[in-house]
Design a protein around this motif. Structure first.
Motif, PDB file in Angstrom:
ATOM      1  N   GLY A 160      72.588  84.179  10.145  1.00 30.32           N
ATOM      2  CA  GLY A 160      74.022  84.020  10.330  1.00 30.32           C
ATOM      3  C   GLY A 160      74.355  82.955  11.353  1.00 30.32           C
ATOM      4  O   GLY A 160      73.480  82.232  11.846  1.00 30.32           O
ATOM      5  N   ASP A 161      75.627  82.873  11.690  1.00 35.67           N
ATOM      6  CA  ASP A 161      76.164  81.882  12.613  1.00 35.67           C
ATOM      7  C   ASP A 161      76.020  82.376  14.045  1.00 35.67           C
ATOM      8  O   ASP A 161      76.532  83.449  14.398  1.00 35.67           O
ATOM      9  CB  ASP A 161      77.638  81.633  12.272  1.00 35.67           C
ATOM     10  CG  ASP A 161      78.265  80.531  13.117  1.00 35.67           C
ATOM     11  OD1 ASP A 161      77.625  80.070  14.084  1.00 35.67           O
ATOM     12  OD2 ASP A 161      79.398  80.138  12.797  1.00 35.67           O
ATOM     13  N   ALA A 162      75.340  81.600  14.877  1.00 38.15           N
ATOM     14  CA  ALA A 162      75.103  82.007  16.265  1.00 38.15           C
ATOM     15  C   ALA A 162      76.388  82.157  17.050  1.00 38.15           C
ATOM     16  O   ALA A 162      76.442  82.914  18.031  1.00 38.15           O
ATOM     17  CB  ALA A 162      74.196  80.986  16.952  1.00 38.15           C
ATOM     18  N   THR A 163      77.444  81.466  16.648  1.00 35.32           N
ATOM     19  CA  THR A 163      78.699  81.505  17.422  1.00 35.32           C
ATOM     20  C   THR A 163      79.551  82.723  17.100  1.00 35.32           C
ATOM     21  O   THR A 163      80.535  82.977  17.800  1.00 35.32           O
ATOM     22  CB  THR A 163      79.526  80.234  17.167  1.00 35.32           C
ATOM     23  OG1 THR A 163      79.901  80.175  15.780  1.00 35.32           O
ATOM     24  CG2 THR A 163      78.735  78.989  17.540  1.00 35.32           C
ATOM     25  N   THR A 164      79.191  83.482  16.059  1.00 38.53           N
ATOM     26  CA  THR A 164      80.022  84.626  15.675  1.00 38.53           C
ATOM     27  C   THR A 164      79.288  85.962  15.786  1.00 38.53           C
ATOM     28  O   THR A 164      79.888  87.009  15.542  1.00 38.53           O
ATOM     29  CB  THR A 164      80.535  84.460  14.235  1.00 38.53           C
ATOM     30  OG1 THR A 164      79.413  84.393  13.335  1.00 38.53           O
ATOM     31  CG2 THR A 164      81.356  83.184  14.101  1.00 38.53           C
TER      32      THR A 164
END
Length: 426
Positions: A160-164
């Motif tokens: 997944g997206d590290a920022t979310t």
């Protein structure tokens, strides 16, 4: 998490996760694919033995990557699942252990590895007993990390997206932002910190929110990109400057603003400073000015020291000079001069033999008269190509088997240029 199919990835892992694939990997060593020629020979042999082409291609590719991975992971590379891009950016195993020690030393018990790649740092965290949540945006790379972390019950991988990702309950955060673009023709390095994935501003936002944060960046990180609330550390391993790391909040040492770590084999040395970078901090800049040889080349001492690349990147050349009782030749050139024989693991030391004018004709006559037939040329601060100068100096001297080796350091002080003949110490 599902693994990618062979048709969905350029570097398929799925064919290797069958009983036949695992057996084929286990039956062969990385050295059997250690070169292009060896990989081709192994491919032909396995196809002749009747193995499917898709499986052979995947297995030989993985063995080839493991052979290359031995430089970073040693014998552990034999059991890892690697990708080309993941291996290029993966942290060397001894360096990853240093990262993990920083988290464990701060008393943290869990860490989120955001942008985990193939899981090199996560492996080090898990090996020290930290609970690990590893997050990776690329599906194939996340699959490789999942396979590599399977031996650890308290480690999980999220594609997944590290920022979310939800960081609730996580003590510390480690980031290794992607700094390369990957395409069918290979990878391309990215230099803009805001073009990293995730960007440097996201790292700073985590730190500003009070989280314990560490981040790995490229060694070319500009000093102006380092926030004032971070400790910045440049590290070299075996002579190569491999990374710059920044540490925030509890992971930052209170009296250290910048540091250089030099790792050679099983030993390491560190140089730290409580001041900010020269050019950004008057106190640090004053140290540079106070430690210059008054007469430049005319005041050259009996020994010369070339600071390690990590020391140079961290702006700690003057600090090293102060530590070993040396002086700089020029405020913009990283060579140090001293009268007493220096002993430091933070640089390479040489005995000064003679100072020559930096002129090809003079140096060619010197080489001929003194029997030089092998020449090592180093340079800083002069617009000279070492390889070209070496050819010019040794031209026409022939292959004298009784000749000697010599080392020249090309540099300048102000407008004066010189070729300093030296003998390496140690």
């Amino acid at each position: 998490m599902s693994l990618p199919t062979a048709s969905s990835a350029q570097e398929p892992l799925a064919p290797l996760l069958t009983p036949e694939g695992l057996a084929l990997l286990a039956a062969h060593r990385p050295a059997e694919a250690g070169s292009d020629a060896a990989a081709t020979e192994l491919t032909l042999r396995l196809r002749k033995d009747g193995h499917p082409a898709e499986l052979v291609s995947a297995a030989v590719h993985q063995l080839r990557l493991r052979s290359r991975g031995e430089a970073k992971f040693g014998p552990f590379a034999d059991s890892l699942f690697l990708t080309r891009a993941g291996l290029e950016q993966a942290t060397r195993l001894p360096v990853a252990a240093r990262h993990a020690q920083r988290f464990a030393g701060a008393g943290l018990s869990s860490v989120a590895d955001l942008g985990c790649g193939i899981g090199a740092d996560s492996l080090a965290f898990a090996s020290l007993g930290l609970a690990v949540t590893a997050v990776e945006a690329d599906e194939l790379t996340a699959a490789a990390a999942t396979l590599n972390l399977m031996p650890f019950d308290d480690a999980r991988v999220i594609h997944g997206d590290a920022t979310t990702v939800d960081l609730e309950g996580v003590d510390g955060v480690w980031l290794d932002p992607a700094r390369r673009d990957t395409s069918s023709s290979g990878t391309r390095r990215i230099f803009d910190p805001e073009a990293f994935s995730p960007p440097l501003s996201f790292v700073e936002s985590l730190a500003d929110a009070g989280r314990e944060v560490g981040v790995k960046l490229g060694p070319g990180l500009p000093h102006t990109a380092v926030p004032e609330n971070a400790e910045a550390v440049w590290l070299s391993d075996g002579g190569d400057v491999v990374e710059a790391t920044m540490w925030f909040n509890r992971l930052r040492r209170p009296q250290v603003r910048r540091a250089a770590v030099v790792v050679r084999g099983n030993s390491s040395a560190e140089l730290t400073a409580s001041t900010w970078f020269p050019g950004m901090d008057p106190e640090a800049a004053a140290l540079v000015g106070d430690l210059l040889v008054p007469d430049g080349l005319d005041g050259l001492g009996r020994f010369l020291v070339e600071p390690d690349g990590a020391v140079i990147r961290a702006g700690l050349v003057a600090d090293l000079a102060q530590q070993i009782g040396a002086r700089g030749l020029d405020p913009h050139i990283a060579y140090l001069s001293c009268e007493e024989e220096p002993s430091t693991p933070l640089g390479h030391a040489y005995r000064v033999v003679q100072v020559h004018p930096l002129k090809s004709k003079h140096l060619r006559a010197w080489a001929k008269s003194t029997g030089v037939n092998r020449l090592d040329v180093k340079k800083r601060g002069v617009d000279v190509t070492p390889e070209q100068l070496r050819r010019e100096v040794l031209a026409g001297l022939g292959k004298n088997k009784n000749g000697r080796a010599a080392t020249l350091i090309l540099t300048r002080v102000g407008e004066r240029r010189a070729a300093i003949e030296v003998e390496p110490l140690g």
